[in-house]
Design a protein around this motif. Structure first.
Motif, PDB file in Angstrom:
ATOM      1  N   SER A  25      -2.261   6.506   0.193  1.00  0.00           N
ATOM      2  CA  SER A  25      -1.359   5.904   1.175  1.00  0.00           C
ATOM      3  C   SER A  25      -0.048   5.394   0.806  1.00  0.00           C
ATOM      4  O   SER A  25      -0.176   4.751  -0.171  1.00  0.00           O
ATOM      5  CB  SER A  25      -2.277   4.761   1.959  1.00  0.00           C
ATOM      6  N   GLN A  26       0.945   5.856   1.689  1.00  0.00           N
ATOM      7  CA  GLN A  26       2.298   5.606   1.180  1.00  0.00           C
ATOM      8  C   GLN A  26       3.109   5.215   2.289  1.00  0.00           C
ATOM      9  O   GLN A  26       2.756   5.666   3.540  1.00  0.00           O
ATOM     10  CB  GLN A  26       2.839   6.876   0.635  1.00  0.00           C
ATOM     11  N   MET A  27       4.119   4.439   1.917  1.00  0.00           N
ATOM     12  CA  MET A  27       5.078   4.143   3.190  1.00  0.00           C
ATOM     13  C   MET A  27       6.398   4.718   2.563  1.00  0.00           C
ATOM     14  O   MET A  27       6.874   4.508   1.512  1.00  0.00           O
ATOM     15  CB  MET A  27       5.090   2.732   3.349  1.00  0.00           C
ATOM     16  N   ILE A  28       7.359   5.484   3.525  1.00  0.00           N
ATOM     17  CA  ILE A  28       8.361   6.194   3.186  1.00  0.00           C
ATOM     18  C   ILE A  28       9.456   5.665   3.900  1.00  0.00           C
ATOM     19  O   ILE A  28       9.456   5.462   5.203  1.00  0.00           O
ATOM     20  CB  ILE A  28       8.161   7.800   3.415  1.00  0.00           C
ATOM     21  N   ASP A  29      10.505   5.143   3.298  1.00  0.00           N
ATOM     22  CA  ASP A  29      11.690   4.807   3.960  1.00  0.00           C
ATOM     23  C   ASP A  29      12.853   5.930   4.183  1.00  0.00           C
ATOM     24  O   ASP A  29      13.090   6.476   3.158  1.00  0.00           O
ATOM     25  CB  ASP A  29      12.442   3.644   3.074  1.00  0.00           C
ATOM     26  N   ILE A  30      13.128   6.401   5.282  1.00  0.00           N
ATOM     27  CA  ILE A  30      13.833   7.455   5.536  1.00  0.00           C
ATOM     28  C   ILE A  30      15.060   7.417   4.910  1.00  0.00           C
ATOM     29  O   ILE A  30      15.610   8.429   4.340  1.00  0.00           O
ATOM     30  CB  ILE A  30      13.928   7.720   6.917  1.00  0.00           C
ATOM     31  N   VAL A  31      15.785   6.045   5.173  1.00  0.00           N
ATOM     32  CA  VAL A  31      17.073   6.153   4.571  1.00  0.00           C
ATOM     33  C   VAL A  31      17.276   6.094   3.150  1.00  0.00           C
ATOM     34  O   VAL A  31      18.039   6.934   2.427  1.00  0.00           O
ATOM     35  CB  VAL A  31      18.105   5.022   5.329  1.00  0.00           C
ATOM     36  N   THR A  32      16.437   5.101   2.633  1.00  0.00           N
ATOM     37  CA  THR A  32      16.797   5.038   1.286  1.00  0.00           C
ATOM     38  C   THR A  32      15.807   5.906   0.374  1.00  0.00           C
ATOM     39  O   THR A  32      16.020   6.070  -0.950  1.00  0.00           O
ATOM     40  CB  THR A  32      16.408   3.429   0.732  1.00  0.00           C
ATOM     41  N   GLU A  33      14.877   6.774   1.101  1.00  0.00           N
ATOM     42  CA  GLU A  33      14.105   7.382   0.430  1.00  0.00           C
ATOM     43  C   GLU A  33      13.050   6.878  -0.604  1.00  0.00           C
ATOM     44  O   GLU A  33      12.341   7.546  -1.378  1.00  0.00           O
ATOM     45  CB  GLU A  33      14.857   8.585  -0.224  1.00  0.00           C
ATOM     46  N   ARG A  34      12.789   5.516  -0.493  1.00  0.00           N
ATOM     47  CA  ARG A  34      12.153   4.923  -1.278  1.00  0.00           C
ATOM     48  C   ARG A  34      10.804   5.171  -0.833  1.00  0.00           C
ATOM     49  O   ARG A  34      10.479   5.090   0.574  1.00  0.00           O
ATOM     50  CB  ARG A  34      12.381   3.322  -1.501  1.00  0.00           C
ATOM     51  N   VAL A  35       9.569   5.292  -1.766  1.00  0.00           N
ATOM     52  CA  VAL A  35       8.348   5.554  -1.403  1.00  0.00           C
ATOM     53  C   VAL A  35       7.524   4.602  -1.944  1.00  0.00           C
ATOM     54  O   VAL A  35       7.434   4.335  -3.280  1.00  0.00           O
ATOM     55  CB  VAL A  35       7.838   6.897  -1.820  1.00  0.00           C
ATOM     56  N   VAL A  36       6.795   3.780  -1.235  1.00  0.00           N
ATOM     57  CA  VAL A  36       5.845   2.783  -1.878  1.00  0.00           C
ATOM     58  C   VAL A  36       4.421   3.034  -1.776  1.00  0.00           C
ATOM     59  O   VAL A  36       3.961   3.454  -0.532  1.00  0.00           O
ATOM     60  CB  VAL A  36       6.242   1.417  -1.607  1.00  0.00           C
ATOM     61  N   SER A  37       3.426   2.768  -2.748  1.00  0.00           N
ATOM     62  CA  SER A  37       2.129   3.119  -2.473  1.00  0.00           C
ATOM     63  C   SER A  37       1.819   1.629  -1.418  1.00  0.00           C
ATOM     64  O   SER A  37       2.471   0.563  -1.580  1.00  0.00           O
ATOM     65  CB  SER A  37       1.351   2.905  -3.639  1.00  0.00           C
ATOM     66  N   LEU A  38       0.949   1.942  -0.539  1.00  0.00           N
ATOM     67  CA  LEU A  38       0.467   0.820   0.383  1.00  0.00           C
ATOM     68  C   LEU A  38      -0.017  -0.333  -0.434  1.00  0.00           C
ATOM     69  O   LEU A  38      -0.076  -1.518   0.136  1.00  0.00           O
ATOM     70  CB  LEU A  38      -0.626   1.149   1.503  1.00  0.00           C
ATOM     71  N   SER A  39      -0.627  -0.039  -1.444  1.00  0.00           N
ATOM     72  CA  SER A  39      -1.364  -0.890  -2.228  1.00  0.00           C
ATOM     73  C   SER A  39      -0.146  -1.925  -2.854  1.00  0.00           C
ATOM     74  O   SER A  39      -0.835  -2.993  -3.522  1.00  0.00           O
ATOM     75  CB  SER A  39      -2.199  -0.411  -3.254  1.00  0.00           C
ATOM     76  N   GLU A  40       0.871  -1.757  -2.800  1.00  0.00           N
ATOM     77  CA  GLU A  40       1.782  -2.628  -3.330  1.00  0.00           C
ATOM     78  C   GLU A  40       2.255  -3.620  -2.200  1.00  0.00           C
ATOM     79  O   GLU A  40       2.999  -4.506  -2.740  1.00  0.00           O
ATOM     80  CB  GLU A  40       3.156  -1.929  -3.803  1.00  0.00           C
ATOM     81  N   LEU A  41       1.819  -3.186  -1.248  1.00  0.00           N
ATOM     82  CA  LEU A  41       2.298  -4.205  -0.032  1.00  0.00           C
ATOM     83  C   LEU A  41       1.486  -5.624   0.094  1.00  0.00           C
ATOM     84  O   LEU A  41       0.204  -5.397  -0.116  1.00  0.00           O
ATOM     85  CB  LEU A  41       2.395  -3.698   1.461  1.00  0.00           C
TER      86      LEU A  41
END
Ligand SMILES: C[S@@+](CC[C@H](N)C(=O)[O-])C[C@H]1O[C@@H](n2cnc3c(N)ncnc32)[C@H](O)[C@@H]1O
Length: 234
Positions: free
Chosen positions: A19-35
């Motif tokens: 599971s990942q979350m992607i920020d369209i503008v900054t292109e930053r991708v974080v794993s959901l486990s980091e939230l």
């Protein structure tokens, strides 16, 4: 909200690790486990704008147009198929390459793509009474009898999570499908969720934004069934 999800549930399989979350503008991708869970939307987006969630955004047509149209609304799109997450990411990137972003309104800084399974995300990451609207367009109908158990509206945890996480003051659930039999089932199942009531013909402000499936089915001349539900105050 369910405290201890059963990770063997078919709805959770193969999703928690990737599971990942992607920020369209900054292109930053974080794993959901980091939230930090549940997500504090205001801290997360850096504003107190309302949050709307699209479940199963497919090729992302609705998400792009709605998030472009409403910079004062934060959008979370959830999709479990990686290829559609990538396609949608590219759709946004193409738009940005072509039209640029309006720095004043911060085009697309209000949207995140989440590659995961919707029930997992709703039951774990979304705070109670925090969502202004859910959009669920053309949910997989799983037409074969033995596969119908996979229908997302058959999942009681999912139904409870929808009801629990919608805002009390006018939270809305928007649904569309071309599949008559599934539409009847959805209505039947939602009639048993006491926190939600159907809203007749009020089809919402973004009714004119078509999803990919809607375009396809409309061209084929299929009838589209729609419903809107409102969260009750108590
Ligand atoms: C029939 S397509 C509709 C796509 C889009 N909403 C449209 O109308 O064009 C259903 C989509 O929901 C996604 N999906 C199905 N179940 C899901 C789930 N439990 N969590 C997240 N996405 C899901 C599928 O991968 C697929 O992209």
């Amino acid at each position: 909200m369910r405290e201890n999800p059963d990770y063997n549930d078919i709805y959770y399989q193969n999703t928690t690790t990737y599971s990942q979350m992607i920020d369209i503008v900054t292109e930053r991708v974080v794993s959901l486990s980091e939230l930090v869970v549940p997500i504090d939307w205001e801290a997360f987006f850096g504003n107190a704008h309302p949050v709307e969630i699209e479940v199963g955004f497919g090729k992302g047509r609705f998400l792009l147009e709605a998030s472009r149209r409403h910079p004062q609304v934060n959008y979370i799109g959830i999709e479990r198929a990686r290829k559609y997450v990538e396609l949608t990411r590219e759709r946004f990137a193409k738009y940005i390459r072509h039209f640029g972003v309006d720095k004043a309104s911060g085009t697309f800084s209000n949207v995140r793509l989440v590659w995961t399974e919707a029930n997992y995300f709703l039951t774990r990451y979304v705070p109670v009474a925090s969502v202004q609207a859910y959009h669920i367009y053309f949910p997989d109908p799983w037409p074969k009898k033995r596969q119908r158990k996979r229908r997302i509206f058959r999942n009681q945890d999912f139904l409870s999570a929808l009801a629990n996480t919608l805002k009390l003051d006018g939270g809305r659930l928007y649904i569309a499908t071309d599949y008559k039999e599934y539409f009847s089932e959805i209505q039947e199942r939602l009639s048993q969720v006491s926190a939600l009531r159907p809203l007749g013909k009020n089809l919402g402000p973004d009714r004119d934004i078509t999803t990919n499936f809607e375009m396809k089915y409309t061209l084929e001349g299929r009838k589209i069934y729609r419903a809107v539900y409102e969260k009750l105050a108590s």
